[in-house]
Design a protein around this motif. Structure first.
Motif, PDB file in Angstrom:
ATOM      1  N   GLN A   1     -46.148  23.879  -6.815  1.00  0.00           N
ATOM      2  CA  GLN A   1     -45.660  23.798  -8.491  1.00  0.00           C
ATOM      3  C   GLN A   1     -46.610  24.723  -9.311  1.00  0.00           C
ATOM      4  O   GLN A   1     -47.514  24.871  -9.132  1.00  0.00           O
ATOM      5  CB  GLN A   1     -45.931  22.364  -8.548  1.00  0.00           C
ATOM      6  CG  GLN A   1     -45.222  21.962 -10.163  1.00  0.00           C
ATOM      7  CD  GLN A   1     -45.393  20.355 -10.543  1.00  0.00           C
ATOM      8  OE1 GLN A   1     -45.937  19.682  -9.693  1.00  0.00           O
ATOM      9  NE2 GLN A   1     -44.739  20.029 -11.840  1.00  0.00           N
ATOM     10  N   TYR A   2     -45.773  25.205 -10.187  1.00  0.00           N
ATOM     11  CA  TYR A   2     -46.467  25.999 -11.562  1.00  0.00           C
ATOM     12  C   TYR A   2     -46.615  25.135 -12.675  1.00  0.00           C
ATOM     13  O   TYR A   2     -45.738  24.271 -12.924  1.00  0.00           O
ATOM     14  CB  TYR A   2     -45.914  27.169 -11.472  1.00  0.00           C
ATOM     15  CG  TYR A   2     -45.861  27.993 -10.247  1.00  0.00           C
ATOM     16  CD1 TYR A   2     -47.046  28.365  -9.681  1.00  0.00           C
ATOM     17  CD2 TYR A   2     -44.671  28.177  -9.454  1.00  0.00           C
ATOM     18  CE1 TYR A   2     -47.173  29.162  -8.404  1.00  0.00           C
ATOM     19  CE2 TYR A   2     -44.804  29.023  -8.307  1.00  0.00           C
ATOM     20  CZ  TYR A   2     -45.955  29.512  -7.775  1.00  0.00           C
ATOM     21  OH  TYR A   2     -46.001  30.105  -6.733  1.00  0.00           O
ATOM     22  N   ARG A   3     -47.352  25.571 -13.676  1.00  0.00           N
ATOM     23  CA  ARG A   3     -47.394  24.937 -14.956  1.00  0.00           C
ATOM     24  C   ARG A   3     -46.157  25.312 -15.689  1.00  0.00           C
ATOM     25  O   ARG A   3     -45.667  26.542 -15.860  1.00  0.00           O
ATOM     26  CB  ARG A   3     -48.705  25.204 -15.531  1.00  0.00           C
ATOM     27  CG  ARG A   3     -49.921  24.300 -14.805  1.00  0.00           C
ATOM     28  CD  ARG A   3     -51.193  25.122 -15.428  1.00  0.00           C
ATOM     29  NE  ARG A   3     -52.407  24.230 -14.890  1.00  0.00           N
ATOM     30  CZ  ARG A   3     -52.998  24.481 -14.039  1.00  0.00           C
ATOM     31  NH1 ARG A   3     -52.769  25.766 -13.244  1.00  0.00           N
ATOM     32  NH2 ARG A   3     -53.941  24.034 -13.450  1.00  0.00           N
ATOM     33  N   ALA A   4     -45.536  24.261 -16.565  1.00  0.00           N
ATOM     34  CA  ALA A   4     -44.385  24.596 -17.260  1.00  0.00           C
ATOM     35  C   ALA A   4     -44.715  24.030 -18.680  1.00  0.00           C
ATOM     36  O   ALA A   4     -45.052  22.786 -18.629  1.00  0.00           O
ATOM     37  CB  ALA A   4     -43.092  24.426 -16.719  1.00  0.00           C
TER      38      ALA A   4
ATOM     39  N   THR B   1     -40.230  15.707  -8.432  1.00  0.00           N
ATOM     40  CA  THR B   1     -41.464  15.324  -7.941  1.00  0.00           C
ATOM     41  C   THR B   1     -42.053  16.483  -7.047  1.00  0.00           C
ATOM     42  O   THR B   1     -43.536  16.545  -6.905  1.00  0.00           O
ATOM     43  CB  THR B   1     -41.870  14.104  -7.260  1.00  0.00           C
ATOM     44  OG1 THR B   1     -40.918  13.976  -6.299  1.00  0.00           O
ATOM     45  CG2 THR B   1     -41.474  12.930  -8.088  1.00  0.00           C
ATOM     46  N   GLY B   2     -41.062  17.136  -6.426  1.00  0.00           N
ATOM     47  CA  GLY B   2     -41.589  18.288  -5.548  1.00  0.00           C
ATOM     48  C   GLY B   2     -41.888  17.531  -4.274  1.00  0.00           C
ATOM     49  O   GLY B   2     -42.163  18.338  -3.067  1.00  0.00           O
TER      50      GLY B   2
ATOM     51  N   LYS C   1     -52.373  20.142  -8.299  1.00  0.00           N
ATOM     52  CA  LYS C   1     -52.614  20.572  -7.257  1.00  0.00           C
ATOM     53  C   LYS C   1     -51.709  21.800  -6.586  1.00  0.00           C
ATOM     54  O   LYS C   1     -50.440  21.456  -6.848  1.00  0.00           O
ATOM     55  CB  LYS C   1     -52.794  19.586  -5.908  1.00  0.00           C
ATOM     56  CG  LYS C   1     -53.651  18.472  -6.137  1.00  0.00           C
ATOM     57  CD  LYS C   1     -54.834  18.628  -5.848  1.00  0.00           C
ATOM     58  CE  LYS C   1     -55.789  17.246  -5.975  1.00  0.00           C
ATOM     59  NZ  LYS C   1     -56.505  17.389  -7.421  1.00  0.00           N
ATOM     60  N   ASN C   2     -52.144  22.964  -6.358  1.00  0.00           N
ATOM     61  CA  ASN C   2     -51.558  24.201  -6.123  1.00  0.00           C
ATOM     62  C   ASN C   2     -51.890  24.880  -4.709  1.00  0.00           C
ATOM     63  O   ASN C   2     -51.410  25.994  -4.657  1.00  0.00           O
ATOM     64  CB  ASN C   2     -51.555  24.870  -6.987  1.00  0.00           C
ATOM     65  CG  ASN C   2     -50.356  25.727  -7.372  1.00  0.00           C
ATOM     66  OD1 ASN C   2     -49.244  25.460  -6.842  1.00  0.00           O
ATOM     67  ND2 ASN C   2     -50.160  26.897  -8.249  1.00  0.00           N
ATOM     68  N   ASN C   3     -52.366  24.235  -3.804  1.00  0.00           N
ATOM     69  CA  ASN C   3     -52.855  24.619  -2.700  1.00  0.00           C
ATOM     70  C   ASN C   3     -51.909  24.425  -1.481  1.00  0.00           C
ATOM     71  O   ASN C   3     -51.277  23.466  -1.167  1.00  0.00           O
ATOM     72  CB  ASN C   3     -54.198  24.000  -2.258  1.00  0.00           C
ATOM     73  CG  ASN C   3     -55.312  24.357  -3.160  1.00  0.00           C
ATOM     74  OD1 ASN C   3     -55.142  25.489  -3.930  1.00  0.00           O
ATOM     75  ND2 ASN C   3     -56.164  23.416  -3.323  1.00  0.00           N
TER      76      ASN C   3
ATOM     77  N   ASN D   1     -40.190  20.972 -14.595  1.00  0.00           N
ATOM     78  CA  ASN D   1     -40.947  21.352 -13.404  1.00  0.00           C
ATOM     79  C   ASN D   1     -40.533  22.627 -12.982  1.00  0.00           C
ATOM     80  O   ASN D   1     -39.469  23.100 -13.123  1.00  0.00           O
ATOM     81  CB  ASN D   1     -40.412  20.277 -12.406  1.00  0.00           C
ATOM     82  CG  ASN D   1     -41.131  18.855 -12.323  1.00  0.00           C
ATOM     83  OD1 ASN D   1     -42.094  18.850 -12.956  1.00  0.00           O
ATOM     84  ND2 ASN D   1     -40.553  18.110 -11.771  1.00  0.00           N
ATOM     85  N   ALA D   2     -41.540  23.536 -12.520  1.00  0.00           N
ATOM     86  CA  ALA D   2     -41.423  24.820 -12.133  1.00  0.00           C
ATOM     87  C   ALA D   2     -41.934  24.828 -10.529  1.00  0.00           C
ATOM     88  O   ALA D   2     -43.238  24.510 -10.263  1.00  0.00           O
ATOM     89  CB  ALA D   2     -41.992  25.887 -12.890  1.00  0.00           C
TER      90      ALA D   2
END
Length: 141
Positions: free
Chosen positions: A127-130, A116-117, A23-25, A78-79
């Motif tokens: 979070q961004y994909r890494a 976990t952020g 989820k990135n919203n 994690n990014a």
């Protein structure tokens, strides 16, 4: 009967699709489309070879105004966006800063766990994909 079975199978396939929980919203942080790579053989990024070591900060024009942090969890990478996720950029002009295994918002002292952020607030870190390919880590959105 065949139509009902076919329709049931299609519905099952449709609803079983997964986004891997990604989820990135976040209303405070815009979505930036980018791809950046980090070669862990370079001294600036060698910290990423070791699990739990300090996160690496990167600020480039393609990743947004605050930059990103990359962290080796031991099981992956994690990014996260370096902007405070629960404050608008007009109220918090500073970026997150490392604080042990956390990133801390310098405007309100909120802490977000690097593994976990998450925090106790409404929005987690963006979070961004890494992914790791050999010695290179690719971060993208």
């Amino acid at each position: 009967m065949k139509k009902i079975l076919s329709l049931s199978l299609i519905c099952l396939l449709f609803f079983s699709c997964s986004d891997n929980g990604f989820k990135n919203n976040n209303p405070y942080i815009p979505n930036y489309n980018f791809t950046v790579t980090f070669d862990t053989n370079y001294p600036a990024y060698s910290n990423l070879q070791y699990a739990g070591s300090s996160p690496v900060y990167y600020a480039g024009p393609e990743v947004g105004p605050k930059g990103i942090y990359i962290f080796n969890t031991g099981t992956g990478y994690n990014a996260f966006d370096a902007a405070c996720p629960n404050q608008s950029s007009s109220t918090c002009t500073n970026r997150l800063i490392p604080d042990g295994t956390y990133l801390k918002c310098s405007c309100g002292n909120e802490k977000y766990f690097l593994y976990t952020g998450q925090s106790d607030l409404q929005y987690p870190l963006k979070q961004y994909r890494a992914e790791k390919i050999g010695s290179v880590i690719r971060v993208y959105n």
